[in-house]
Design an enzyme around this catalytic site. Structure first.
Site, PDB file in Angstrom:
ATOM      1  N   LYS A 487      44.298  48.465  45.182  1.00  0.00           N
ATOM      2  CA  LYS A 487      44.080  47.169  45.844  1.00  0.00           C
ATOM      3  C   LYS A 487      45.140  46.163  45.385  1.00  0.00           C
ATOM      4  O   LYS A 487      45.757  46.357  44.332  1.00  0.00           O
ATOM      5  CB  LYS A 487      42.687  46.665  45.500  1.00  0.00           C
ATOM      6  N   TYR A 713      61.383  18.467  35.428  1.00  0.00           N
ATOM      7  CA  TYR A 713      60.465  17.502  36.048  1.00  0.00           C
ATOM      8  C   TYR A 713      59.640  16.738  35.019  1.00  0.00           C
ATOM      9  O   TYR A 713      59.237  17.316  33.994  1.00  0.00           O
ATOM     10  CB  TYR A 713      59.479  18.235  36.961  1.00  0.00           C
TER      11      TYR A 713
HETATM   12  C1  LIG Z   1      39.328  46.855  40.521  1.00  0.00           C
HETATM   13  C2  LIG Z   1      38.193  47.731  40.396  1.00  0.00           C
HETATM   14  C3  LIG Z   1      38.219  48.831  39.525  1.00  0.00           C
HETATM   15  C4  LIG Z   1      39.354  49.126  38.577  1.00  0.00           C
HETATM   16  O1  LIG Z   1      39.169  48.419  37.373  1.00  0.00           O
HETATM   17  P1  LIG Z   1      40.225  48.570  36.185  1.00  0.00           P
HETATM   18  O2  LIG Z   1      39.627  47.821  35.067  1.00  0.00           O
HETATM   19  O3  LIG Z   1      41.490  47.959  36.682  1.00  0.00           O
HETATM   20  O4  LIG Z   1      40.365  50.002  35.926  1.00  0.00           O
HETATM   21  C5  LIG Z   1      37.164  49.714  39.563  1.00  0.00           C
HETATM   22  N1  LIG Z   1      36.114  49.496  40.399  1.00  0.00           N
HETATM   23  C6  LIG Z   1      36.030  48.426  41.210  1.00  0.00           C
HETATM   24  C7  LIG Z   1      34.849  48.255  42.074  1.00  0.00           C
HETATM   25  C8  LIG Z   1      37.062  47.499  41.239  1.00  0.00           C
HETATM   26  O5  LIG Z   1      36.981  46.441  42.029  1.00  0.00           O
END
Ligand SMILES: *Cc1c(COP(=O)(O)O)cnc(C)c1O
Length: 818
Positions: A487, A713
């Site tokens: 993702k 800035y």
């Molecule tokens: C992002 C996510 C993971 C992965 O988690 P990590 O700590 O990055 O391994 C696993 N399950 C769900 C439902 C997630 O949203």
């Protein structure tokens, strides 16, 4: 005369194998990886077992056209027209065949071992001696129990020198490698402390390595290391080098730096000789010295060696994957062009699914030792149907144009000629592999093909990704599946570039946050099952069209989806049910599971492929009791659902730190996110994971500021004593957050940590370089494996996830694969 052409029948005899041969046929290629099948018709597949039983991959190899197999037990139902050789130990058989092959040739063979530098020394010896020798050498760093036989198998009648490396990690491994390589000349690079775990002590490690030289006539090594083992090495002629001992054959007594070169003077054979090495780092200098010593030992004139050492080029076997013009993907490999590295590059091309069109631009190949016709016939066989367009550059290739059986082909006299016709070639939505010998200057073609990059780039090391994947696989019990979380552009690391590797290396599932992300992967040729964490009802059409599998987390969503399926006459659609065991984000409450079961019972519209939940604090010891509670709630919910459904589904709850810290939570599948990208605080072995990303930028201007003057800035920055600042090309719009300003954040310049000064601006910021000699254009590291993302997160009080996913899409990604 000894014969070096093999048939399956002759190999059966060599291996003393029990044979089930239907039809005899020629064998030219040894195959050990069902994903990398080339020349299937003349291939022999060895069902090697390491993590998984190699026999599981026979069918896949068969489907790729392989008909010859070496196995350890008789197949219960042999495949049609397939030949089998049944042996006691498949790996030993591979080694035995290679050892037999080696015995058929009386070429000179150099065996290289040591803790560091093997591959560089091997490649450099190749560069140094290729002008007069026809050399066969280990591809990449093929130096293992499997890599060595595959390397030695490449020896042909045309070769008069072989250079092979041997690597071991524990006792009793070298003897087998020695029997396969049978070196006449040994080269010991450096013993060092790498891989000490496999040995009781250093002496044991050295003794094991020295076994490679059992039948050597000559051994080249470092005097200081070898002097203690002299009695063991009496059977051979030692040639040593040293900085401190005059007794060494090559005594280096003076080292100076002359305009970016390292200038060495040494005593040799009663005279004074010299060498100029175009590298300054100690490791390169020592590797070059060992090459120097080796060539002296082999009788080369010192002047000739000096001349060639000066022209050594860095060994970089990495392939670069970049975005090109007109949506093309460009694989840049202008390191060398020989037939072995072509095979490696084609393998990487095979892994790319994003475009159906694949183009190879290849230059003439030099110094293969083969007649052109034979050489390019081999190239043509290797190409098979792996590329859809072939562009040959060079006179020799043009003469062999007829050999190439590719849907589209073009030939050019030289690179200049190709560039003159560049527009006609119409590069568009294709993957282009550039493979050219150095003097063809393919970097000019690369320049024309690659999108111009803003000077801030994030380099992604795909080998590190693979290393991390394998690390997590090694923690799982057999049969436990793996879902990779890709993702948010794979946590900022890429889209199809990362997914291609994961698919090729057979993860079981991918997961994305939104339907759009899933569509992008499908359009790039990713065929793995894909779960969508947050499927929006407005895009159900797309979800179904692209075979994406929704996570169903509420009655509302379930209801929407069931209606949608009913209206569209779809049955049995795969879904994933999310249970909320304590996160309170998405998911059915455990108290709702009973009502959920009532809906699921008898429902034909959906098929539950998995039930999942998510751990809230799997990384945090203080919440371990809560994590345990989540696991128990999850198990209970799964049981309830299982009783209703009466069929099996996959259960999964563990994220990265759940995998490392909670073996009881692995269930049937795990979901790895951040760990793939090299970050997991629960892993204590510092070498287990590798950070995959390096973010680098460069200096656009250097300024002197006086005490009292302000910087940036709102006049927030100043240097109390005055000094020098550098403006660098990264700002908060690139993901370098404002929180890093005013000395909170650091960057690495020439290996030194320097602080930010003043506020971070949108596209740039300033750093204090008062103590360092820098100029415009110099590289600046924002994070890498030294200055780690974890450290940046700590500086501004956030988590590594946020740093990684914040790097904006404006920052170009470049992918490396070695
Ligand atoms: C992002 C996510 C993971 C992965 O988690 P990590 O700590 O990055 O391994 C696993 N399950 C769900 C439902 C997630 O949203």
């Amino acid at each position: 005369m000894l014969s070096t052409s093999y048939t399956i029948r002759s190999i059966a005899q060599i291996l003393h194998a029990e044979e089930l041969i239907v039809t005899d046929g020629a064998i030219t290629t040894l195959l050990t990886d069902s994903r990398r099948i080339s020349n299937a018709a003349e291939g022999l597949f060895f069902a090697l077992s390491n993590r998984r039983d190699g026999h599981e991959f026979i069918l896949e190899a068969y489907e790729a056209g392989v008909r010859n197999f070496v196995v350890s037990h008789k197949p219960s139902s042999p495949l049609i027209n397939a030949n089998y050789l049944v042996v006691g130990d498949v790996l030993k058989a591979l080694q035995q065949l290679a050892a037999h092959h080696r015995q058929q040739f009386d070429l000179q063979v150099i065996g290289v071992t040591g803790s560091n530098g093997k591959t560089i020394v091997k490649e450099w010896l190749y560069q140094l001696m290729v002008p007069e020798k026809s050399i066969v050498r280990s591809p990449k760093s093929y130096n293992s129990q499997i890599g060595v036989p595959l390397s030695v198998w490449k020896i042909g009648a045309e070769h008069n020198l072989g250079i092979f490396e041997a690597g071991i990690s524990t006792v009793n491994e070298m003897e087998r490698l020695e029997q396969i390589i049978r070196p006449d000349i040994g080269v010991l690079t450096h013993i060092g402390s790498a891989h000490d775990e496999g040995f009781a002590n250093r002496t044991e490690k050295v003794q094991e390595k020295l076994k490679l030289f059992k039948h050597c006539k000559q051994l080249i090594g470092y005097y200081d290391e070898l002097v203690g083992y002299k009695s063991q090495l009496e059977h051979l002629q030692l040639f040593t080098w040293s900085r401190s001992f005059r007794e060494a054959d090559l005594h280096v007594f003076s080292e100076t730096i002359i305009s970016k070169n390292y200038y060495l003077r040494a005593h040799y054979n009663g005279r004074e000789i010299e060498a100029l090495i175009p590298f300054l780092d100690q490791a390169s200098v020592e590797n070059a010295i060992i090459c120097w010593a080796t060539m002296l030992a082999m009788g080369y004139e010192p002047e000739v060696i000096d001349n060639r050492l000066e022209r050594l080029v860095p060994v970089s076997m990495r392939l670069e994957l970049k975005n090109g013009i007109n949506e093309c993907s460009i694989i840049d490999d202008s390191y060398n062009s020989d037939i072995q590295s072509l095979e490696i590059a084609l393998n990487f091309l095979d892994q790319q699914n994003q475009h159906s069109k694949k183009t190879l631009i290849l230059s003439d190949i030099f110094q293969s030792g083969l007649r052109d016709e034979e050489l390019y016939r081999q190239v043509s066989v290797m190409l098979g149907n792996r590329v859809s367009r072939f562009i040959g550059v060079g006179e020799a290739l043009a003469k062999q144009a007829d050999l190439f059986n590719v849907p589209e082909k073009r030939f050019f006299h030289d690179t200049h000629d190709l560039l003159a016709h560049f527009n006609e070639l119409q590069f568009n939505e294709e993957t282009v592999l550039l493979k050219g010998a150095r003097n063809f200057e393919f970097e000019k073609i690369s320049h024309a093909l690659v999108q111009k990059a803003h000077e801030t780039v994030m380099e992604i090391n795909l080998n590190a990704l693979l290393n991390n994947l394998n690390f997590y696989k090694s923690l799982l019990k057999p049969g436990v599946k793996m879902m990779a979380m890709v993702k948010a552009f794979s946590y900022g690391s890429g889209t199809f570039e990362v997914a291609n590797i994961l698919q090729y290396h057979k993860v079981d599932y991918l997961a994305v946050a939104y339907i759009d992300e899933g569509i992008a992967l499908r359009q790039a040729g990713i065929t793995l099952p894909l779960m969508v964490l947050n499927p929006e009802p407005a895009a159900f059409d797309k979800l179904v069209e692209y075979h994406l599998q929704p996570e169903i987390y509420s009655f509302g969503l379930l209801d929407h989806f069931l209606k949608y399926l009913q209206q569209n006459d779809i049955v049995n659609y795969p879904v994933h049910i999310k249970i909320d065991t304590g996160m309170h984000r998405l998911g059915f409450e455990t108290s709702e599971v009973e009502s959920l079961c009532e809906i699921l019972e008898q429902n034909q519209l959906i098929k539950v492929v998995s039930v999942l939940s998510h751990l809230v604090a799997s990384d945090a010891e203080q919440h371990d009791a809560f994590t345990m509670k989540q696991i128990q709630r999850f198990e209970k919910a799964c049981k309830q659902i299982e009783e209703t459904l009466k069929y099996q589904f996959i259960r999964h709850i563990a994220n990265t730190s759940g995998v490392t810290r909670w073996p009881v939570a692995h269930f049937d599948m795990v979901r790895i996110g951040i760990g793939l990208y090299g970050i997991d605080a629960a892993v204590t072995d510092p070498n287990a994971l590798q950070p995959i990303a390096t973010l680098k930028t460069s200096i656009s201007q250097v300024k002197h500021v006086k005490a009292g003057e302000t910087i940036g800035y709102n006049r927030n920055g100043s240097l109390s004593k005055g000094g020098r600042i550098a403006t660098v090309r990264i700002g908060y719009a690139d993901g370098y957050l404002r929180a890093f300003g005013n000395g909170i954040g650091c960057m690495l310049v020439k290996g030194r940590l320097v602080k930010t000064v003043g506020n971070i601006a949108m596209d740039m910021c300033m750093i204090d370089v008062s103590e360092i000699d820098v100029k415009e254009g110099d590289e600046v590291i924002v994070f890498n494996d030294e200055l780690r993302i974890e450290e940046l997160a700590r500086q501004i009080g956030t988590i590594p996830y946020e740093i990684l996913t914040n790097i904006s899409q404006r920052v170009k990604r470049v992918y490396f694969y070695e």
